[in-house]
Design an enzyme around this catalytic site. Structure first.
Site, PDB file in Angstrom:
ATOM      1  N   ASP A  43     -13.817  -6.377  -4.986  1.00  0.00           N
ATOM      2  CA  ASP A  43     -13.976  -6.592  -3.544  1.00  0.00           C
ATOM      3  C   ASP A  43     -15.396  -7.104  -3.326  1.00  0.00           C
ATOM      4  O   ASP A  43     -16.347  -6.451  -3.745  1.00  0.00           O
ATOM      5  CB  ASP A  43     -13.807  -5.271  -2.775  1.00  0.00           C
ATOM      6  CG  ASP A  43     -12.410  -4.685  -2.927  1.00  0.00           C
ATOM      7  OD1 ASP A  43     -11.470  -5.455  -3.206  1.00  0.00           O
ATOM      8  OD2 ASP A  43     -12.262  -3.457  -2.773  1.00  0.00           O
ATOM      9  N   ASP A  46       0.851  -1.188   0.000  1.00  0.00           N
ATOM     10  CA  ASP A  46       0.000   0.000   0.000  1.00  0.00           C
ATOM     11  C   ASP A  46       0.885   1.236   0.000  1.00  0.00           C
ATOM     12  O   ASP A  46       1.798   1.341   0.822  1.00  0.00           O
ATOM     13  CB  ASP A  46      -0.887   0.019   1.255  1.00  0.00           C
ATOM     14  CG  ASP A  46      -2.040  -0.967   1.132  1.00  0.00           C
ATOM     15  OD1 ASP A  46      -2.230  -1.507   0.024  1.00  0.00           O
ATOM     16  OD2 ASP A  46      -2.737  -1.190   2.136  1.00  0.00           O
TER      17      ASP A  46
END
Lengths: 251, 193
Positions: free
Chosen positions: A130, A11
């Protein structure tokens, strides 16, 4: 034989790695370029960088980071986060990214998938999905998994494939962060219904979880973050054990 | 040494340029026939769809220039495929340097093939110091058939040509620029030809 891939995910915020990274003795654990090089040397098959910068300034920094990674890293890498147009992708590919990953922008405007695969080829278009299992139904979620949509995971995945995605990165929100294993049942269903590679994401905690994602979940690649970043699982140990379990793997 | 990467609008050019930079060589991007003809080594890249890429080559006239080159030429991925007779992808006619057809993988497989696979039956100076069954990174939906010009093979449902050679022309289906140190070795070997 084509091997299964192990993919660490980083990230990135304003050009720096966000979650703490705590393996080996790095001079600067926040520098994504140093980390990427290290992962490549440790045996990672591919890398994913997810930009979670919220500002324009942060996005510019991302392009500089991509350029530096491409300069120094000799394995393929994907960049995701905040990509919503052909222009965004052009900029990233020009900096040396191999693939891009789109998520919310594809749900809001599915034609984007066609536009990208027509212009750049499906091989560089990864669609991230997702999804969360609610009352037995896998519902696709938006905006980092916070906003539910009416879309069903399997229908959406099929549409994404038809529109020209080269690969699907499926994150189960029920499993993400639990370290209790990947969503193998849903993965296997995706893999049998689709004809493009599926990357498993969410839930990695042990070596056995990776084995299960490949054998039970039939995934083509497995992605994880913290188990790698904190040295809980060393990539080479993982790959050695996968091979001992008869899973085709690059060592 | 002057290394040119042919820039015709269909390529993962940056990655290739960086891979040469890691070997200490500043490869130059160009679509100028004179500059290309004067180079010592030429890289012919390509990603995306065959028909669109071939059209761009034809528009620039490079489809006529490339087959006449006398110095070592290395086609990578789609670049290699366009050097073949034809491709099933959009029924595209190639440059016909390699006398082989490019076909689509069977639908019984995941297509594209994406990831690391092994190369075997290596027979060329391009692979000096590269071991049999070394892993290379591949991303493709179409493949060149195994033939007399094959200098490496890969198995994905079918055994196909992972690399081709005819005289000064070389082609690799895999991405040496993305295949770690073994891939870098192949690029170095190409520079040494």
């Amino acid at each position: 034989m084509l091997t299964k891939r192990i993919i660490p995910c980083l990230d990135i915020k304003n050009g720096r790695t966000v979650k703490g990274v705590n393996f080996v003795n790095l001079i600067d654990a926040g520098d994504p370029v140093i980390l990427a090089k290290q992962y490549a040397e440790l045996g990672a098959d591919e890398l994913v960088f997810l930009d979670i910068s919220a500002t324009l300034e942060g996005r510019k920094t991302m392009l500089e980071m991509v350029l530096k990674v491409a300069e120094q890293v000799n394995i393929p890498f994907t960049v995701g986060g905040g990509i919503s147009s052909v222009a965004d992708v052009t900029a990233l590919l020009n900096c040396g990214a191999d693939k891009v990953s789109i998520n919310s922008s594809a749900i809001k405007r599915p034609e984007l998938i066609n536009e990208l695969s027509d212009k750049f080829g499906s091989q560089c278009v990864v669609v991230a999905i997702d999804a969360k299992r609610i009352d037995g139904h896998w519902k696709v979620h938006l905006a980092g998994g916070t906003v539910p949509t009416a879309l069903n995971l399997f229908d959406w995945a099929k549409e994404v494939e038809k529109r020209g995605a080269g690969e699907i990165l499926f994150t189960s929100m029920n499993n993400d962060g639990t370290k209790a294993g990947f969503a193998n049942e849903a993965l296997a269903k995706l893999s049998s219904r689709l004809n493009i590679p599926i990357i498993a994401s969410g839930g990695a905690g042990t070596v056995q979880h990776f084995i299960d994602s490949f054998t039970i979940g039939k995934s083509d690649a497995a992605l994880a973050a913290s188990v790698f970043h904190f040295g809980e699982i060393a990539i080479m140990d993982l790959k050695t054990q996968l091979r001992e379990n008869k899973i085709p793997i690059r060592i | 040494m002057k290394v040119i990467i042919i820039d015709y609008g269909a390529g993962n050019i940056k990655s290739i340029q960086f891979a040469f930079k890691r070997l200490g060589v500043d490869a130059i991007l160009s679509n100028d026939p004179n500059e290309i003809s004067a180079a010592d080594k030429i890289i012919f890249p390509g990603v995306g769809a065959a028909s669109a890429a071939m059209k761009m080559l034809e528009e620039s006239g490079l489809d006529k220039i490339i087959p006449t080159l006398k110095q070592p030429v290395l086609g990578i991925c789609l670049g290699m495929q366009l050097m073949c007779n034809s491709s099933e992808e959009g029924n595209t006619k190639g440059m016909g340097i390699f006398k082989v057809a490019v076909k689509r993988f069977s639908n019984a497989l995941k297509v594209p093939q994406m990831g690391w696979n092994t190369i075997a039956s290596l027979k060329s100076d391009l692979f000096l110091g590269v071991k049999e069954n070394e892993f290379m990174y591949l991303v493709h939906s179409f493949y060149a058939e195994k033939c007399s010009e094959s200098i490496a093979t890969t198995d994905y449902g079918i055994e196909y040509a992972a690399a081709l050679q005819k005289n000064n022309f070389y082609g690799v289906q895999f991405h040496p620029e993305k295949s770690g140190t073994a891939g870098a070795k192949i690029l170095q070997n190409f520079l040494n030809l």
